[in-house]
Write a protein that holds these residues in place. Structure first.
Motif: not given
Length: 441
Positions: A22-27, A150-154
């Protein structure tokens, strides 16, 4: 402040994988071992023009007596209390287990909006029949998600933003100083963050290696706005035999990269060790503002000269970063914590200082007339002029006739002259030497 969305659930359902997606990085560290995420990890997220803070939490084990697991549960409970919206993550492959029902009941008591996420729905098309079992949790319609693909995250984000309060960005422009708190394990980094924030922001334990991720804590006071980054303790390479701990050390290094100022914590009872110099070297290498904080000062037996003697010894030990101020603090009692913030703000200003070319060359002229530039085989070094190329750290370019004549000792002399006039306390400085007509050196 931005709205907060907390991701909660029992261990190993894929909360950290979802957080990273969701944040778009491997934090957040992801591993198949339950209990890898321990503290609350924050990340910025935006969807349909709405910004919010996403919080990853450690897995909730409702009935565990394990010390770390109990503190992980407490961390998750704090995240739930501060959140505007809660995402309950469950696992399609294992179905509903008792811990899911317990966590769902706990969340319903909070009265916060809950979005039910059924993770690991990795196949495309209609969900499997087991998916519909999750309606039994009684917290609304489940959303099928695959955090790996990433399926369903939207759909999940669409549901989340429905519940978000309006957010004003009036404070967005004022600068936040990122402060990495670094040091070897068990020097009190997490205790300091908890004392400053006034809450149990990170898990504190005598077990070295309790903190694994780098966690962010936002603090605002009379000295400014700060983001404190608590990092995993950096150990000697020979002591690292856990794959998760290797990730933690990478996170700590990344935290230093993100920081404007590094607070290098050392243990007053133990004194300076070789590992402290390696930790400090990471901050120095990256050109960060640095403060040496001697923690657990309350536990040291003192006489009238104790602090002076300790400071004099540290100046020798940290001779490679003599610019760094030394402070004596106690994370346990809060001793000198206000002064630490004042120093962080000051060091940040020094690290960001820009000096005009005219003033620099005035100082250069006085310094070269006082101590003549070196000569070699009848050739004398000529410094035509200098200018500042960048800040953070302050970086100066010298234009000379012969770069090989510009010996290290003379560079150090000029650095001392510049510091004497302009201060630059708490920050390293960098020199770039260029011969006239040659941009490569």
């Amino acid at each position: 402040m931005k709205p907060v969305v907390a991701i909660v659930g029992r261990p190993n359902v894929g909360k950290s994988t979802l957080f990273n997606k969701l944040i778009g990085s491997r934090l957040s560290i992801v591993d198949d071992t339950p209990g890898v995420t321990r503290d609350r990890i924050y990340g910025d997220c935006e969807w349909l023009g709405k910004k919010f803070l996403l919080v990853d939490t450690g897995g909730i084990e409702p009935y565990s007596d394990d010390v770390i697991l109990k503190q992980m549960r407490a961390q998750a409970e704090i995240a739930i209390d501060t959140a505007n919206v809660i995402i309950l993550v469950t696992d399609l492959t294992s179905g509903i287990v008792a811990a899911d029902s317990e966590v769902a009941a706990m969340l319903q008591k909070s009265g916060k909006p809950i979005v039910l996420c059924v993770n690991k729905c990795d196949s495309i098309g209609a969900p499997k029949p087991e998916f519909y079992e999750f309606y039994n949790l009684g917290i609304g319609d489940p959303i099928a998600v695959s955090s790996v693909h990433g399926h369903g995250t939207g759909d999940l984000l669409d549901e989340i933003v429905k519940y978000l309060p309006e957010y004003s960005q009036e404070d967005e422009d004022s600068e936040i100083i990122n402060v990495a708190i670094i040091g070897k394990p068990n020097v009190g980094k997490s205790s300091l963050v908890n004392k400053i924030s006034g809450e149990n922001r990170t898990i504190v334990s005598d077990i070295a290696g309790t903190t694994r991720d780098s966690t962010d804590t936002f603090v605002e006071n009379e000295f400014g706005r700060f983001n404190l980054i608590d990092t995993a303790g950096i150990r000697r390479k020979s002591k690292i035999n856990d794959a998760i701990e290797k990730f933690s050390i990478i996170r700590a290094r990344t935290a230093v990269e993100r920081a404007n100022v590094c607070v290098i914590m050392i243990d007053a009872a133990e004194g300076f060790t070789e590992q402290d110099s390696k930790v400090a070297g990471i901050a120095l290498e990256q050109g960060k503002g640095c403060i040496i904080a001697v923690n657990k000062w309350d536990a040291v037996e003192k006489n009238g000269n104790t602090m002076k003697e300790f400071r004099d010894k540290l100046k020798i030990d940290f001779s490679f970063m003599s610019f760094a101020p030394i402070m004596f603090i106690s994370a346990k009692t809060g001793q000198r914590i206000n002064k630490l913030f004042e120093m962080i703000s000051f060091v940040h200003t020094q690290n960001s200082m820009r000096i005009s070319t005219g003033k620099l060359n005035e100082v250069l002229g006085m310094a070269t007339s006082r101590v003549q530039p070196p000569t070699d085989k009848g050739k004398r070094l000529k410094i035509f002029y200098m200018t500042q190329a960048s800040t953070r750290p302050p970086t100066f370019v010298f234009f000379v006739n012969n770069s090989e004549l510009f010996h290290f000792s003379y560079q150090r002399y000029l650095e001392n002259q510049i510091r004497e006039v302009f201060g630059l306390n708490g920050t390293p400085v960098r020199f770039i030497i260029r011969e006239r007509g040659d941009n490569k050196k």
